[in-house]
Design a protein around this motif. Structure first.
Motif, short mmCIF file in Angstrom:
data_model
loop_
_atom_site.label_atom_id
_atom_site.label_comp_id
_atom_site.label_asym_id
_atom_site.label_seq_id
_atom_site.Cartn_x
_atom_site.Cartn_y
_atom_site.Cartn_z
N ILE A 165 53.10 42.97 31.87
CA ILE A 165 51.77 42.44 32.18
C ILE A 165 51.80 42.12 33.66
CG2 ILE A 165 50.11 40.61 31.69
CD1 ILE A 165 51.74 40.39 28.94
N PRO A 177 45.76 45.32 31.85
CA PRO A 177 46.88 44.39 31.67
C PRO A 177 48.23 44.91 32.15
CG PRO A 177 46.28 45.39 29.58
CD PRO A 177 45.25 45.83 30.57
N TYR A 211 45.57 39.87 25.17
CA TYR A 211 45.16 39.92 26.58
C TYR A 211 43.65 40.09 26.71
CZ TYR A 211 44.81 41.56 31.42
OH TYR A 211 44.47 41.71 32.73
#
Length: 559
Positions: free
Chosen positions: A253, A224, A216
């Motif tokens: 997420i 995230p 991420y």
């Protein structure tokens, strides 16, 4: 509960690589954006013995950090509770940990935003017994399922296998073309037939498609992960049929994370083992099959669950429509971008093939199950367990080519992610606060170590001096050792001052005088000097006291 009789699963990839001489490949770099909460199951959980929720965030910590905060006494108390095996032991352990929440927050490895309902549930249940049944206690375990993450940085990871599995389902659906199977095929046999492949894993044409993993990373620094509930809702509400009681806690997420994963798609084009060409050979083929499979399902969800039933957040629907009516809609139509359904709780309908899909539906108790092409229940993301109108679907994502971005995507995502951006300042403050606390601890530890080092050096110097003195004393003549021993005794005496010649010290000194008869003059003089000190201490006038005068004379010349 819905049970799937036939679904498409991912196949394992062989570890060997095709011969480089016979292998050519093309590569495209892709970027993935989340439209809704995405949970990629890791098989691991957050447990309440390794996290606390405070001020709207989950703060995770390791066993070592817990031990640092609780200390030996606290750990012993927890171990005693665990070893007792009482019904309420877990609740008591949870309570002890929660009482140290602020100290644990300082040492936490990372923090995750928790939905309001998650905070409420945790606060009401932590350290409490859930219920008692048949003479046994049911504890509140409060596990939270983690998404896949890097164990060193705790940053979420997108696995290439998850993307490839979703792509494979869409491609198999394209190969099947909606035909109903007249054969009693198993899942593996079905895939072998549709892909025209052999039975060996390395004969699978999808072996030629390689998808890399990705970590991420968000351009604006949005955190995230978020904590959501996965709740069950009936696809078509019925007053007399309540959905199953599902309220699983998930780390996801968050939605509206623009271009947060960047990964590679590699299309290999040769292998002596693989004869089937039934696998995508280009981005266009791949996007064409995935959009043909997932885009209609996505639009159906918007209508059925959003517009007709009203489960979905209206703000979310408006943002989605803005994307679909704008450049993203054009990009999807032209297969310049693609939409897929990814991760857990995305439903059987998006993991099975059109025409072959058979989902087992359990009826009321005592009735036979039925099979349908559509589930009766859906799993949706909720911030409150009882929510009915601001829910989100799980796992819808958009994938673009890095070289051909959708122009208005960032604009829409920027507006839709306002709530996440509003939290960003607080989340940065968490990070800064934790860094400051860590620096303070490091400075304190440095000073502590400095003091320990100084003490150790001082002790070492003192020990060295003592060793040198001991060595020096061992080398002295016996006469000097005898004199020094009495000198020390005299210097430490506290009860004989002024007691005259009848003091016990005189009796202890007389044997030394006898020994001195055989000493060299040098040592006899030193003992005579010591006798002078002794007489002064006892207040004895050696010139008037006959016995003192004799001692003095025997040690040297008389004055």
């Amino acid at each position: 509960m819905n049970k799937i009789r036939l679904s498409v699963s991912r196949r394992p990839e062989p570890t060997d690589v095709p011969n480089k001489e016979n292998c050519h490949f093309s590569q495209v770099k892709c970027r993935l954006s989340t439209l809704s909460p995405l949970h990629l199951g890791s098989g691991e959980d957050y447990y309440p013995t390794n996290y606390v929720i405070s001020q709207g965030y989950l703060h995770a910590f390791s066993d070592n950090q817990l031990a640092e905060v609780l200390g030996h006494a606290g750990l012993s108390k927890i171990l005693d509770l665990a070893n007792d095996g009482k019904d309420n032991a877990m609740a008591a352990i949870q309570k002890i940990i929660y009482e140290h929440a602020e100290q644990l927050m300082e040492k936490a490895t990372h923090s995750v935003w928790a939905s309001p309902g998650m905070v409420k549930q945790y606060t009401s249940r932590i350290g409490q017994v859930a219920q008692r049944e048949a003479n046994r206690t049911i504890n509140n375990k409060l596990e939270i399922q983690r998404t896949i993450y890097n164990p060193f940085t705790h940053v979420p990871v997108l696995t290439g296998s998850s993307v490839k599995g979703a792509i494979r389902t869409a491609w198999l659906n394209r190969c099947n073309q909606g035909r109903k199977s007249q054969l009693n095929e198993r899942n593996r046999e079905l895939q072998q037939r549709l892909l025209e492949m052999g039975k060996r894993v390395d004969e699978d044409p999808f072996y030629l498609l390689k998808v890399s993993d990705a970590s991420y990373r968000h351009a604006q620094g949005l955190m995230p992960s978020e904590l959501w509930f996965a709740v069950s809702r009936r696809r078509k509400p019925q007053p007399d049929r309540a959905p199953s009681n599902l309220n699983t806690r998930l780390e996801c997420i968050g939605p509206w994370r623009a271009r947060c994963f960047t990964f590679d798609l590699n299309f290999l084009n040769a292998s002596h083992r693989i004869t089937s060409r039934k696998a995508p050979q280009s981005w266009h083929e791949l996007a064409q099959s995935t959009n043909a499979y997932y885009l209609p399902k996505f639009k159906d969800e918007l209508v059925q669950l959003g517009q007709n039933v009203g489960y979905f957040s209206q703000e979310w629907i408006q943002s989605i429509n803005k994307l679909l009516e704008g450049d993203l809609g054009v990009a999807l139509h032209n297969n310049r971008a693609m939409i897929i359904h990814l991760g857990k709780h995305t439903g059987a309908q998006d993991k099975t093939l059109d025409g072959i899909r058979q989902i087992k539906i359990l009826g009321k108790k005592g009735t036979s199950p039925t099979t349908r092409s559509e589930t009766t229940e859906v799993r949706l993301a909720a911030q409150e367990i009882e929510d009915q109108t601001t829910l989100l679907p799980f796992g819808w994502v958009v994938i673009e080519l890095e070289s051909d971005p959708v122009t208005n995507l960032l604009e829409v995502f920027d507006e839709a992610s306002k709530s996440s951006k509003d939290r960003l300042e607080k989340e940065l403050q968490w990070a800064v606060w934790r860094q400051e606390k860590q620096k303070a601890r490091q400075a304190q530890e440095f000073e502590h170590q400095r003091k320990l080092k100084a003490i150790a050096e001082k002790d070492a110097l003192q020990k060295s001096k003592e060793q040198e003195e001991e060595k020096r004393l061992r080398a002295l003549p016996a006469e000097l050792k005898t004199i020094m021993a009495f000198e020390q005794k005299l210097s430490m005496d506290q009860g004989n001052a002024g007691k005259g010649f009848g003091s016990p010290l005189i009796e202890e000194f007389k044997p030394l005088v006898i020994l001195a008869g055989s000493w060299e003059p040098e040592y006899r003089q030193k003992l005579q000097s010591l006798a002078s000190d002794l007489f002064t201490y006892l207040q004895v006038d050696r010139k008037k006291n006959k016995k003192a005068k004799e001692i003095w004379k025997s040690l040297g010349e008389e004055e």
